[in-house]
Write a protein that holds these residues in place. Structure first.
Motif, PDB file in Angstrom:
ATOM      1  N   GLU A 273       0.830  -1.201   0.000  1.00  0.00           N
ATOM      2  CA  GLU A 273       0.000   0.000   0.000  1.00  0.00           C
ATOM      3  C   GLU A 273       0.871   1.261   0.000  1.00  0.00           C
ATOM      4  OE1 GLU A 273      -3.304   0.584  -0.287  1.00  0.00           O
ATOM      5  OE2 GLU A 273      -3.344  -1.547  -0.841  1.00  0.00           O
TER       6      GLU A 273
ATOM      7  N   ARG B 139       7.499   6.873  -3.916  1.00  0.00           N
ATOM      8  CA  ARG B 139       7.022   5.488  -4.004  1.00  0.00           C
ATOM      9  C   ARG B 139       8.061   4.570  -4.662  1.00  0.00           C
ATOM     10  NH1 ARG B 139       1.696   7.478  -6.841  1.00  0.00           N
ATOM     11  NH2 ARG B 139       3.204   9.098  -7.377  1.00  0.00           N
TER      12      ARG B 139
ATOM     13  N   LYS C   8       1.904   2.913  -3.169  1.00  0.00           N
ATOM     14  CA  LYS C   8       0.894   3.707  -3.876  1.00  0.00           C
ATOM     15  C   LYS C   8       0.593   5.011  -3.141  1.00  0.00           C
ATOM     16  CE  LYS C   8      -1.271  -0.739  -4.976  1.00  0.00           C
ATOM     17  NZ  LYS C   8      -2.484  -1.580  -4.757  1.00  0.00           N
TER      18      LYS C   8
END
Length: 227
Positions: free
Chosen positions: A93, A102, A96
């Motif tokens: 998670e 990221r 994202k």
């Protein structure tokens, strides 16, 4: 190899000249934490510092600094006891999460480094207490320990981690390496164990000679060369 007994005053004087005088040069030197201050470091702050330095490596530092409040939120304050056993889906998670950069490989370092911190804390009481008892004269060994037991803690990254935590040590920046190489004080890769030990020998000698902190010796050496 050149004799390491080279007097540090030549670097000190050169640094003063290049930085506008002794007072101006001294004002630029990094702060060094006391043993008590190191012992009071919280493990979550250690994990946060390690993570910040890993994300900055090979990236634009100012972007990481600007996004850092988002990192703190996304990583829930960097509590090592939580992150050492975090479920894989949490890491997925995060890849994202727009609050952070990221990069999955760098995100995955957090559990590994959290485990290192927890294991050290179980033995020493905290990671800060572990650092407080490790002498600067053995920095090369500490860097080897961090590389072996942590994740993505090779090269200069752990050196910046230690500097930001206030531990007294040198950084093999480009300017420091240039100065050491110019005087033939190292003849191996600056990131290799041989190169680090050669640098360690030089800094140990200069510390005995001047009684200056290793962090100051390193910064002054860098000021003696470069732009």
């Amino acid at each position: 190899m050149t004799d390491i007994t080279i007097n540090f005053s030549r670097f000190y004087d050169r640094a003063c000249q290049r930085k506008g005088g002794e007072s101006a040069m001294l004002a630029r030197l990094p702060k060094v934490s006391s043993v008590t201050q190191l012992e009071q470091l919280e493990d979550r702050d250690v994990l946060a510092t390690i993570t910040r330095c890993i994300f900055r490596a090979g990236f634009v530092w100012r972007i990481i600094e600007a996004k850092w409040p988002g990192f703190e939120e996304a990583f829930k304050g960097f509590v090592p006891l939580y992150w050492q056993q975090v479920p894989p889906e949490v890491l997925e998670e995060l890849s994202k999460d727009e609050r952070i950069v990221r990069n999955q490989q760098k995100i995955n370092t957090v559990p590994a480094n959290a485990r290192m911190i927890v294991e050290v804390s179980e033995e020493y009481g905290s990671f800060g207490k572990f650092l407080a008892q490790w002498p600067s004269s053995r920095q090369a060994e500490l860097l080897h320990y961090l590389k072996k037991n942590g994740s993505r803690l090779g090269g200069v990254t752990p050196q910046y981690v230690l500097r930001e935590l206030g531990w007294d040590g040198f950084i093999m920046s480009n300017d420091v390496v240039t100065a050491l190489t110019n005087y033939k004080l190292i003849d191996a890769s600056p990131t290799s164990q041989k190169g680090l030990k050669q640098a360690q020998n030089a800094f140990n000698h200069w510390h005995e000679q001047t009684q200056l902190p290793y962090s100051h010796l390193s910064r002054i050496l860098s000021y003696s060369v470069g732009k």
